[in-house]
Design a protein around this motif. Sequence first.
Motif, short mmCIF file in Angstrom:
data_model
loop_
_atom_site.label_atom_id
_atom_site.label_comp_id
_atom_site.label_asym_id
_atom_site.label_seq_id
_atom_site.Cartn_x
_atom_site.Cartn_y
_atom_site.Cartn_z
N PRO A 8 0.83 -1.20 0.00
CA PRO A 8 0.00 0.00 0.00
C PRO A 8 0.87 1.25 0.00
CG PRO A 8 0.07 -0.95 2.18
CD PRO A 8 0.81 -1.88 1.30
N ARG A 10 -0.20 4.27 0.73
CA ARG A 10 -0.53 4.99 1.95
C ARG A 10 -1.65 4.25 2.65
NH1 ARG A 10 -0.49 11.43 0.24
NH2 ARG A 10 1.64 11.44 -0.59
N VAL A 11 -1.42 3.94 3.92
CA VAL A 11 -2.45 3.30 4.72
C VAL A 11 -2.87 4.28 5.80
CG1 VAL A 11 -3.00 1.39 6.26
CG2 VAL A 11 -1.51 1.01 4.30
N THR A 13 -3.66 5.94 9.03
CA THR A 13 -3.22 5.61 10.37
C THR A 13 -4.41 5.20 11.23
OG1 THR A 13 -1.43 7.20 10.16
CG2 THR A 13 -1.97 6.46 12.37
N TYR A 18 -7.36 -1.99 10.51
CA TYR A 18 -6.08 -2.17 11.21
C TYR A 18 -6.31 -2.35 12.71
CZ TYR A 18 -1.35 -1.11 12.86
OH TYR A 18 -0.13 -1.17 13.47
N GLN A 73 0.72 2.99 14.76
CA GLN A 73 0.72 2.05 13.64
C GLN A 73 2.15 1.84 13.15
OE1 GLN A 73 -2.03 2.87 10.54
NE2 GLN A 73 -1.28 1.25 9.19
N HIS A 75 4.30 -0.14 10.11
CA HIS A 75 4.40 -0.92 8.88
C HIS A 75 5.62 -1.83 8.98
CE1 HIS A 75 1.45 1.68 6.79
NE2 HIS A 75 1.99 2.65 7.54
N TRP A 93 -1.79 -7.49 4.22
CA TRP A 93 -2.49 -6.38 3.55
C TRP A 93 -3.17 -5.47 4.56
CZ3 TRP A 93 -8.02 -5.86 2.87
CH2 TRP A 93 -8.37 -4.78 2.06
N GLY A 96 -0.72 -3.41 6.67
CA GLY A 96 0.15 -2.49 5.93
C GLY A 96 1.56 -2.98 5.76
N ARG A 113 8.46 2.23 -1.47
CA ARG A 113 7.31 2.27 -0.56
C ARG A 113 7.78 2.42 0.89
NH1 ARG A 113 2.71 0.10 -3.09
NH2 ARG A 113 2.76 0.89 -5.22
N VAL A 117 6.87 5.51 3.47
CA VAL A 117 6.31 5.39 4.81
C VAL A 117 7.07 6.30 5.78
CG1 VAL A 117 6.09 3.82 6.78
CG2 VAL A 117 5.36 3.07 4.52
#
Length: 458
Positions: A8, A10-11, A13, A18, A73, A75, A93, A96, A113, A117
């Motif tokens: 991803p 951008r996930v 927050t 999540y 969060q 990643h 997924w 993230g 990626r 982040v």
Amino acid sequence: MSGDDLLPARVLTHSFRYRLLRGLIRIWVDLFFRKTRFLNPGALADQGAALLIVGHPASFLDALILITTFNRQVHCLLDRRFLQGPMRGLFGWVLGMISFEPEREGYPRAIERAREVLRNGHALLEFADEQVAKPGEPPHFSPTPALIAMQAESQSSGQLGLRIYPVHLFLPVAQLYSSELLIHVDAPLFPGDFIAKGGNLTEHARALTAAIEEVCRQNVFRLQPEDIRLFLSDLEEVLRADLTEDWEVRPNWKQKLAGFGLSRFVVEWVEQLNGLHPGQLVALRDLLDSYRETQRRCSLSQIEVDLAGAWLKTALGRFACWTESLLGLPLAVYGLINHLVPILIFYYAGLFDNKAVQRQTVRWAIRGLVVVGCYALQILLCSEWLGRTVTGYYALTLPLSGIYLWRYAWLVQHRLRLLFLDLRVRRDAAKLAPSRKELIQAINAARDIYAEMLEQAQ
């Protein structure tokens, strides 16, 4: 689910999915481990770009535990082979995770990626990837995590304020009796300090990698040098014992144990394991201690059995003891019932204490008077309730049952106890060889993983 779905850009927050999955995983972790302790929860800032580096090789379980431990969060940059299967792919997924395949076409995209982040001010988790620079040398950390941090900081014109946190994880393994999970976050390193010096980012990344590796190897959970020395000494002794047993059953085997010692590879493996994965080393130490304790208990008990006398070494002597122990038990119970009151008086009056101030003759005289007084009271009560005929038989059995109770107590202490001790010695002796094989198998399995890691790092 394709590999790109696990990358991803951008996930959001603390998105709902999540938070939901992280909450479920936290419940599972709390059920699986009796206690999870984050030793310094205030070490990791709640905001700002942060790169968390775990000093040992990657693991999907470790990634899940660390992602769910921190309040913010996180990643995770993880090799795609750890995300095989629909369930792991779904977890990756939702959480993230950024998957990658080294030396594949999508690898630069995964690295970009990861940098994104960090540039967005989020937290990224990476596991140390060890590489062998020259054959015969111990492996060292790959500079990739440090280079990602350097590039992210440089692309933000040095204004990102990125912090690199070495993370130490003490994860119990199957052999450990304890199931306490410990997590410690070390003091941060600042890639901006290296960038400020100017020059080549790659060279700065190598220097930063060396600093990260030094911190990671100074693991707060590692065993002390003296413990490592004892572990290696005990391990060598166990291996020598196993070789001796194997060679004794081989006819005409001429090889001797003179000069046998642990190889340099094994010593390096133990030191590497102590610095990067002390939980596994503690488990092996625990397994080794269990074997040594069984061996020690068996040896001490065997000495006591050997000194017991000839009766224990003959089948007739053991049979006679077992027979009397079984047949004499009802009579001993009858004697115990008859003498329960005197025994209680002896106990509360301290007449069982052989260290008492009174002389031996005085103490025995008091005991005799107590027993005679109890006999008289019991005979009187029996005469009142059961009649003179029954009382006559009962009065005769009182001293006889007392004498045999004394005899049976001696039998339990000096004969029956040794019989049970002999059985335990036989049981422990039968368990020694399988326990040693299990220990060596566990050590070989952990050592082979280290050897495979060295082959892949070359």
